[in-house]
Write an enzyme that holds these catalytic residues in place. Structure first.
Site, short mmCIF file in Angstrom:
data_model
loop_
_atom_site.label_atom_id
_atom_site.label_comp_id
_atom_site.label_asym_id
_atom_site.label_seq_id
_atom_site.Cartn_x
_atom_site.Cartn_y
_atom_site.Cartn_z
CG ASP A 144 -0.64 -0.27 2.47
OD1 ASP A 144 0.99 -0.88 2.80
OD2 ASP A 144 -0.98 1.03 3.39
CD GLU B 250 4.25 0.97 7.19
OE1 GLU B 250 4.79 1.14 8.43
OE2 GLU B 250 3.82 2.17 6.31
N1 BES Z 1 8.20 3.65 5.20
C1 BES Z 1 7.77 3.90 6.68
C2 BES Z 1 8.64 3.87 7.91
C3 BES Z 1 9.51 4.54 7.82
C4 BES Z 1 9.27 6.23 7.99
C5 BES Z 1 11.14 4.53 8.15
C6 BES Z 1 10.64 7.19 8.16
C7 BES Z 1 12.41 5.18 8.19
C8 BES Z 1 11.23 6.52 8.07
C9 BES Z 1 5.85 3.49 6.55
O1 BES Z 1 5.56 3.28 5.36
C10 BES Z 1 5.43 4.44 6.84
O2 BES Z 1 4.51 5.31 6.41
N2 BES Z 1 5.05 4.64 8.31
C11 BES Z 1 4.15 4.89 9.09
C12 BES Z 1 3.18 4.19 9.82
C13 BES Z 1 2.09 4.32 10.75
C14 BES Z 1 0.83 4.69 10.00
C15 BES Z 1 1.62 3.54 11.57
C16 BES Z 1 4.93 5.93 9.77
O3 BES Z 1 5.63 6.18 10.43
O4 BES Z 1 3.85 7.19 9.51
MN MN Z 2 6.73 2.58 4.20
MN MN Z 3 4.56 5.31 4.72
#
Ligand code: BES
Ligand code: MN
Ligand code: MN
Length: 481
Positions: free
Chosen positions: A104, A171
């Site tokens: 996603d 995710e």
């Molecule tokens: N790939 C990101 C996680 C991430 C963000 C890793 C910045 C390293 C640096 C992931 O897809 C993401 O965006 N996760 C969300 C999760 C949330 C909806 C619980 C986020 O971090 O906002």
């Molecule tokens: Mn991600």
């Molecule tokens: Mn993300």
């Protein structure tokens, strides 16, 4: 370099056109998990990925149904997208590595300021970049695991490990119900998994590769304020009725100040104190305020010192206000009083914050603030989703293999970093499968994940695939798990 990796790397280079084409097809599908109307596209993308797995010789492919999306939700009976489980190889003499990724993506529209259509992959070989929603987060890295299998096969080399995939489609919306699945399959589909690798993060800056051993968690809330039964004309009712937006602005405004300080009582007390040992770790990390400014295209940093920036990104909580659903947000000047508004905000959590306790502090704060406004409207604050923080010890066989792989591909030792972002399922994998988890990034800190013009450098795409391949090879050769 071992002979086998040389030929795999060559295949990664020569198969590049095929990898571009696979990525182009995937990016075309607007699999935005937060947009309920686009849910069928998330399913389409799952199907596309399962076809790719099947073509590349993965077996035991399962599209696991997670049922109906739990509230809060607007569309009744909305199905959650499937989790794609599959295997490549099933040799008991080899180690088994589970790779997790998400298919996603975040929402994106040309009008947000993209230079090109967000769901049309642009491959600019002259500039060395690919641009499109999801290219770095996380479609590019996810497909790369399949690409790496293709490269091993094309080279005639034996694949070094048994690979298990766990690819999810929620995710970006909190990985709803994935926890349960992983716990349930710990002794089922995931039996025998020795290590978990996630490629869903980024280098800290633009030059130096990193390996990542920590993430912040994320508790996402909405404060709902409702008053009139329909939107009203502000000329007729302005000054006469209690306006939900006026109340909401004050509640949201009471959460945090402009220097980023969270104003909710009781949060600071939950944060683990900084030890001298931890403090010393920040000194050697390659990063600067200039790199931060370059990534944001501005001079809006709240801190000048590298250590302060990194600590506030990695080890302190932060509160962000994301938007207001139900409010007027189009162009022009509409004289409306919105009747019901949803204020969205989230708190990035860190050791040792307790999610439930945090939620009760947030609700208590919002309720008290609203009460002080003396408004006849109704106000409530609810948790939309929460994902746990994660911090691990980076001195194990996986990290050692990944360090060696990074050195081989990029010629330098990676920095060991934590991240400010969240991948809610990380801790669940570690605990439920009783394995270590490695975060192996592909893209760079300025890729613009969640932003406009999201990109992935072609050199990071290719280098990232080579790093994945070498990591699997080295990990398979390591004496311990
Ligand atoms: N790939 C990101 C996680 C991430 C963000 C890793 C910045 C390293 C640096 C992931 O897809 C993401 O965006 N996760 C969300 C999760 C949330 C909806 C619980 C986020 O971090 O906002
Ligand atoms: Mn991600
Ligand atoms: Mn993300």
């Amino acid at each position: 370099m071992s002979h086998s990796l040389t030929s795999v790397f060559q295949k990664i280079d020569t198969l590049k056109p095929q990898f571009f084409s696979r990525l182009t097809k995937a990016i075309q599908i607007p699999a935005v998990s937060s947009d309920e109307s686009l849910r069928p596209k998330v399913f389409d993308k799952a199907k596309f990925i399962s076809e790719q797995l099947s073509q590349s010789g993965f077996h035991d492919i399962k599209m696991v149904d997670l049922g109906i999306q739990p509230p809060p939700i607007s569309t009744p009976n909305l199905s959650l997208p499937p989790v794609i489980l599959s295997r490549f190889g099933d040799d008991p003499s080899k180690k088994t590595v589970l790779v997790y990724g998400h298919y996603d993506v975040q929402p994106a529209q040309l009008e947000d300021g993209w230079d090109t259509e967000p769901f049309k992959l642009v491959i600019d070989e002259a500039k060395g970049i690919m641009k499109g929603r999801g290219v770095t987060d996380d479609t590019g890295p996810l497909l790369s695991w399949i690409n790496v299998v293709d490269a091993f096969k094309a080279s005639g080399q034996e694949f070094p490990v048994n690979l298990v995939t766990c690819f999810e489609g929620m995710e970006e919306s909190g990985s709803l119900k994935l926890d349960e699945l992983i716990k349930k399959e710990a002794n089922g589909y995931f039996k025998g998994v020795d290590a978990v690798c996630i490629s869903d993060n980024y280098w800290l800056g633009t030059k130096k590769p990193v390996l990542t051993y920590g993430l912040r968690g994320c508790n996402y809330y909405q404060t709902i304020i409702e008053g009139p039964s329909a939107d009203l004309h502000s000329g007729i009712f302005g000054g006469v009725v209690a306006e939900p937006m006026i109340d909401l602005m004050q509640v949201l405004g009471s959460l945090v100040d402009s220097r980023g300080k969270i104003l909710i009582d009781g949060i600071d007390e939950m944060v683990a104190p900084l030890t001298e040992k931890e403090k010393a770790l920040y000194k050697d990390i390659e990063f600067s305020v200039e790199e931060l400014n370059a990534a944001t295209g501005s001079k809006t940093s709240l801190y000048d010192k590298k250590e302060d920036i990194l600590m506030h990104r990695w080890r302190y909580p932060s509160l962000s206000i994301h938007g207001v659903e139900g409010a007027f947000s189009a162009q022009g000047a509409k004289t409306v009083i919105p009747a019901k508004v949803f204020g969205k905000f989230s708190i990035r959590t860190v050791p040792d914050m307790d999610s439930e306790k945090l939620t009760s502090l947030v609700q208590k704060h919002c309720d008290a603030k609203f009460k002080s406004l003396n408004s006849p409207n109704k106000c409530r604050t609810e948790l939309i989703h929460d994902g746990a923080y994660w911090v691990s010890d980076p001195f194990n066989a996986q990290f050692t293999a990944a360090k060696k792989a990074t050195k081989l591909v990029y010629g330098v030792d990676p920095d060991f970093t934590r991240e400010g972002g969240s991948i809610p399922i990380t801790l669940t994998f570690q605990d439920a499968l009783n394995t270590s988890v490695l975060l192996l990034p592909m893209g760079r800190g300025d890729d613009g994940a969640h932003s406009i013009n999201e990109k992935l450098d072609i050199s990071n795409f290719v280098g990232g695939m080579k790093t994945m391949a070498a990591y699997l090879q080295y990990y398979s050769e390591s004496p311990e798990n």
